[in-house]
Scaffold this motif. Structure first.
Motif, short mmCIF file in Angstrom:
data_model
loop_
_atom_site.label_atom_id
_atom_site.label_comp_id
_atom_site.label_asym_id
_atom_site.label_seq_id
_atom_site.Cartn_x
_atom_site.Cartn_y
_atom_site.Cartn_z
N ILE A 12 -0.99 -11.98 9.97
CA ILE A 12 -0.30 -11.22 9.19
C ILE A 12 -0.37 -10.48 8.03
O ILE A 12 1.59 -9.80 7.84
N PHE A 13 -1.17 -9.58 8.17
CA PHE A 13 -1.16 -7.88 7.82
C PHE A 13 -0.66 -7.28 8.94
O PHE A 13 0.72 -6.54 8.09
N TYR A 14 -0.37 -7.42 10.27
CA TYR A 14 0.41 -7.08 11.26
C TYR A 14 1.22 -6.54 11.45
O TYR A 14 2.72 -5.56 11.29
N GLU A 15 1.75 -8.19 10.98
CA GLU A 15 3.36 -8.42 10.92
C GLU A 15 3.69 -8.43 9.70
O GLU A 15 5.31 -8.20 9.91
N ASP A 37 -6.53 -2.31 0.41
CA ASP A 37 -7.00 -1.47 1.63
C ASP A 37 -6.72 -2.11 2.79
O ASP A 37 -6.03 -1.02 3.73
N MET A 38 -6.80 -2.74 3.26
CA MET A 38 -5.68 -3.41 4.54
C MET A 38 -4.62 -3.15 4.56
O MET A 38 -4.31 -2.43 5.80
N LEU A 39 -3.56 -3.27 3.80
CA LEU A 39 -2.26 -2.78 3.94
C LEU A 39 -2.12 -0.98 4.03
O LEU A 39 -1.91 -0.18 4.78
N LYS A 40 -2.91 -0.52 2.58
CA LYS A 40 -3.06 0.94 3.42
C LYS A 40 -4.14 1.74 3.86
O LYS A 40 -3.19 2.88 4.36
N LEU A 83 -3.55 -0.07 7.05
CA LEU A 83 -2.51 -0.41 8.75
C LEU A 83 -1.04 0.32 8.20
O LEU A 83 -0.78 0.75 9.35
N ARG A 84 -0.58 0.93 6.93
CA ARG A 84 -0.16 1.37 6.86
C ARG A 84 0.16 3.05 7.09
O ARG A 84 1.07 3.19 8.00
N GLU A 85 -1.10 3.77 7.26
CA GLU A 85 -1.95 4.99 8.44
C GLU A 85 -1.31 4.55 9.52
O GLU A 85 -0.39 5.07 10.24
N ARG A 86 -1.84 3.81 10.14
CA ARG A 86 -1.67 3.25 11.59
C ARG A 86 -0.36 3.67 11.45
O ARG A 86 -0.16 3.96 12.46
N LEU A 119 -0.29 0.76 15.57
CA LEU A 119 -0.17 -0.29 14.63
C LEU A 119 -1.14 -0.79 15.32
O LEU A 119 -2.34 -1.25 14.76
N TYR A 120 -1.02 -1.36 16.85
CA TYR A 120 -1.64 -1.91 17.46
C TYR A 120 -2.78 -0.81 18.15
O TYR A 120 -3.93 -1.49 18.99
#
Ligand code: AKB
Length: 327
Positions: free
Chosen positions: A196-199, A311-314, A316-319, A325-326
């Motif tokens: 869900i976070f990735y998408e 923290d997850m969003l921070k 993954l946004r950087e990636r 991202l993946y």
């Protein structure tokens, strides 16, 4: 007489979601050369391969594990290799073979080489219909309806048998769904809580394979790694349980997680299309009681839903910004 110190550690399943981060943390704490990472087929990340020894083995073939143990004089195993619930329902025989033969191979080698310690995780999948759904107690009936759950109940019983019968030092925790941003999970029912976070970042929407009100126990990866190592390092004489500690941090539904993500990405949208994994999730508890872990080895989770989501969003946004991202 078993050696007591953890000096040379073998990690099975080190390319997996938990194994990959656990290996890196163990290398930090115990020295990179003292932590031997192994996987079955998937190529390790550059970080994993370049930071210390890595080999391909198959835990269901005892000779491949034994070769590692003799080559590196292994005294401790973190046995993370397993087929999870959703893949297990698609291929029950593979699940039995990897999970059960893998476990008994590690236990037999633990005896043969007088190992200091063996850590074998279990899961919330040990439960099935009929248990109290909220705050499921440590001691309650274990009647899973998935092959993964069957192998985890058998694994717990087998580990406790080796502790009582042979005095082997074995420890294990019942993991909830684990959420992380470094390595994607694979083949689990709780995987939606990572996807869900990735998408959300990539597409701004997510089609969830569980219904909106499916509440499950979950945990952020830093708590999972900390708890696993804390249990491994705990004083064995203080443990009344061994292979089956309930391990909890938070519980939420897909709708609650989506609402939390929306606080950071207001345009995010979630839709629901439950598939075969709904039945698996419905057979598991909503939340679990981890007071045995708290009392016997001092377990305290640090991350809740709000802090974990931020923290997850921070990360993954950087990636995403770096076009990775993946990974
Ligand atoms: C799964 O969903 O199968 C795993 C688990 C809860 O053990 N994440």
């Amino acid at each position: 007489m078993a050696k007591k110190e953890m000096k040379k550690i073998l990690v099975t399943g080190s390319v997996g979601q938990i194994g990959s981060e656990l290996t890196m943390e163990l290398r930090k704490r115990y020295g990179a050369e003292n932590v031997i990472a192994t996987g079955r087929k998937t190529e390790p990340s550059e970080e994993l391969r370049n930071s210390g020894p890595f080999h391909f083995i198959d835990v269901s073939r005892i000779e491949t594990v034994e070769e590692m143990i003799t080559k590196y004089d292994i005294d401790t195993v973190f046995h993370m290799a397993a087929i999870l619930s959703a893949t297990g329902e698609k291929n029950p025989q593979l699940c039995w073979n990897v999970n059960m033969n893998g476990t008994i191979n590690i236990l037999e080698l633990g005896l043969k080489y007088e190992m200091a310690r063996i850590i074998i995780p279990s899961s919330i999948a040990v439960w099935g219909p009929g248990v109290p759904l909220e705050n499921t107690p440590q001691e309650t009936v274990l009647q899973p309806t998935t092959m993964y759950g069957v192998t985890k109940v058998c694994g717990e019983l087998l580990c406790d048998y080796y502790v009582a019968r042979f005095g082997l030092d074995i420890r294990g925790l019942r993991y909830p769904g684990i959420i992380s941003y470094k390595t994607l999970p694979g083949g689990g029912t709780t995987d939606y809580a990572v996807e869900i976070f990735y998408e959300a970042i990539d597409k701004g929407r997510y089609k969830c394979f569980l219904g909106p009100d499916t509440k499950l126990p979950m945990m952020y990866m830093p708590d999972c790694i900390e708890g696993t190592i804390q249990l491994a390092e705990a004083d064995f004489s203080k443990l009344k349980h061994h292979s089956n500690f309930n391990h909890a941090a938070m519980s939420f539904t897909p709708a609650e997680l989506a609402a939390e993500i929306k606080k950071h990405i207001p345009e995010f949208e979630i839709t629901y299309e439950p598939d075969y994994r709904q039945k698996i999730a419905d057979s598991w508890p909503n939340s679990i009681d981890d007071s045995a872990a708290r009392e016997e080895w001092g377990w305290r989770p640090k991350w809740d839903l709000a802090a974990m989501t931020e923290d997850m969003l921070k990360h993954l946004r950087e990636r995403h910004a770096a076009g990775k991202l993946y990974g």
